[in-house]
Design an enzyme around this catalytic site. Structure first.
Site, PDB file in Angstrom:
ATOM      1  N   ASN A  84     -52.800  25.036 -29.004  1.00  0.00           N
ATOM      2  CA  ASN A  84     -51.495  25.698 -28.934  1.00  0.00           C
ATOM      3  C   ASN A  84     -50.908  25.727 -27.529  1.00  0.00           C
ATOM      4  OD1 ASN A  84     -53.314  27.575 -31.075  1.00  0.00           O
ATOM      5  ND2 ASN A  84     -51.530  26.501 -31.862  1.00  0.00           N
ATOM      6  N   ILE A  92     -46.741  27.256 -24.258  1.00  0.00           N
ATOM      7  CA  ILE A  92     -47.614  27.947 -25.210  1.00  0.00           C
ATOM      8  C   ILE A  92     -46.863  28.140 -26.518  1.00  0.00           C
ATOM      9  CG2 ILE A  92     -48.933  30.057 -25.668  1.00  0.00           C
ATOM     10  CD1 ILE A  92     -48.971  30.472 -22.565  1.00  0.00           C
ATOM     11  N   CYS A  93     -47.506  27.783 -27.622  1.00  0.00           N
ATOM     12  CA  CYS A  93     -46.949  28.022 -28.955  1.00  0.00           C
ATOM     13  C   CYS A  93     -47.571  29.314 -29.485  1.00  0.00           C
ATOM     14  CB  CYS A  93     -47.268  26.854 -29.890  1.00  0.00           C
ATOM     15  SG  CYS A  93     -46.609  27.072 -31.544  1.00  0.00           S
ATOM     16  N   LEU A  94     -46.792  30.381 -29.421  1.00  0.00           N
ATOM     17  CA  LEU A  94     -47.271  31.697 -29.838  1.00  0.00           C
ATOM     18  C   LEU A  94     -46.078  32.480 -30.361  1.00  0.00           C
ATOM     19  CD1 LEU A  94     -49.698  33.690 -29.882  1.00  0.00           C
ATOM     20  CD2 LEU A  94     -49.088  34.316 -27.551  1.00  0.00           C
ATOM     21  N   LEU A 127     -49.476  22.157 -30.167  1.00  0.00           N
ATOM     22  CA  LEU A 127     -48.699  21.477 -29.128  1.00  0.00           C
ATOM     23  C   LEU A 127     -49.564  20.368 -28.521  1.00  0.00           C
ATOM     24  CD1 LEU A 127     -46.875  24.358 -27.214  1.00  0.00           C
ATOM     25  CD2 LEU A 127     -45.885  22.664 -28.741  1.00  0.00           C
TER      26      LEU A 127
END
Length: 171
Positions: A84, A92-94, A127
């Site tokens: 991520n 950051i994929c959050l 990601l």
């Protein structure tokens, strides 16, 4: 826009006061840019029993003038292998850093969420597709953990956390 900027500065000053009064967090160190309250750095310690254990990771945090109504932008400065986190950019994929953000959260809570992500990656929303593919369906967990641990040793060990100004004064 001016009112947003003032609200952001007021909120960040309040967060800074809370950080200065609270005891040090063993896993997170937050520090603002003295010239720009909208720019922060954080250092997080890799969670125990993860491939990131023993690593200290630097994060770049940028708050917009609409903070806390909009989330801060947080990126890894330290190279990290995680499904991520974009390997080159550190993005950051959050969810809580995007559409699930709440103004009730602050920078420390956002850093806590990044720490939780290190312990519990989401391979279905990568990601970093290489890391995601290793974890998806438990395809090659050992390869993922070995690669992540390698990058932790190469990039995130032996970093020293900045010494807070208050600590310097006491010496």
């Amino acid at each position: 826009m001016v009112s947003h900027s003032l609200a952001a500065a007021k909120r960040l000053r309040k967060e800074l006061q809370v950080l200065q009064k609270s005891p040090d967090d063993a896993d997170i160190l937050l520090e603002h840019n003295p010239d720009n309250l909208l720019q922060w750095k954080a250092w997080i310690r890799g969670p125990v029993e993860t491939p990131y254990e023993g690593g200290d990771f630097e994060l770049d945090i940028r708050c917009g003038t609409d903070y806390p109504l909009a989330p801060p932008s947080i990126k890894f400065v330290t190279k990290i292998f995680h499904p991520n986190v974009h390997f080159r950019t550190g993005d950051i994929c959050l969810d809580i850093l995007k559409k699930e953000w709440s103004p009730a959260w602050g920078l420390q809570a956002a850093c806590r969420a990044v720490l939780a992500l290190l312990s519990d990656p989401d391979p279905d929303r990568p990601l970093n597709c290489d890391a995601g593919n290793m974890l998806r369906g438990n395809a090659d967990v050992m390869a993922y953990e070995d690669t992540a641990a390698f990058y932790t040793v190469e990039n995130a060990q032996f970093l020293s956390w900045p010494v807070k100004a208050e600590s310097k004064k006491k010496s």
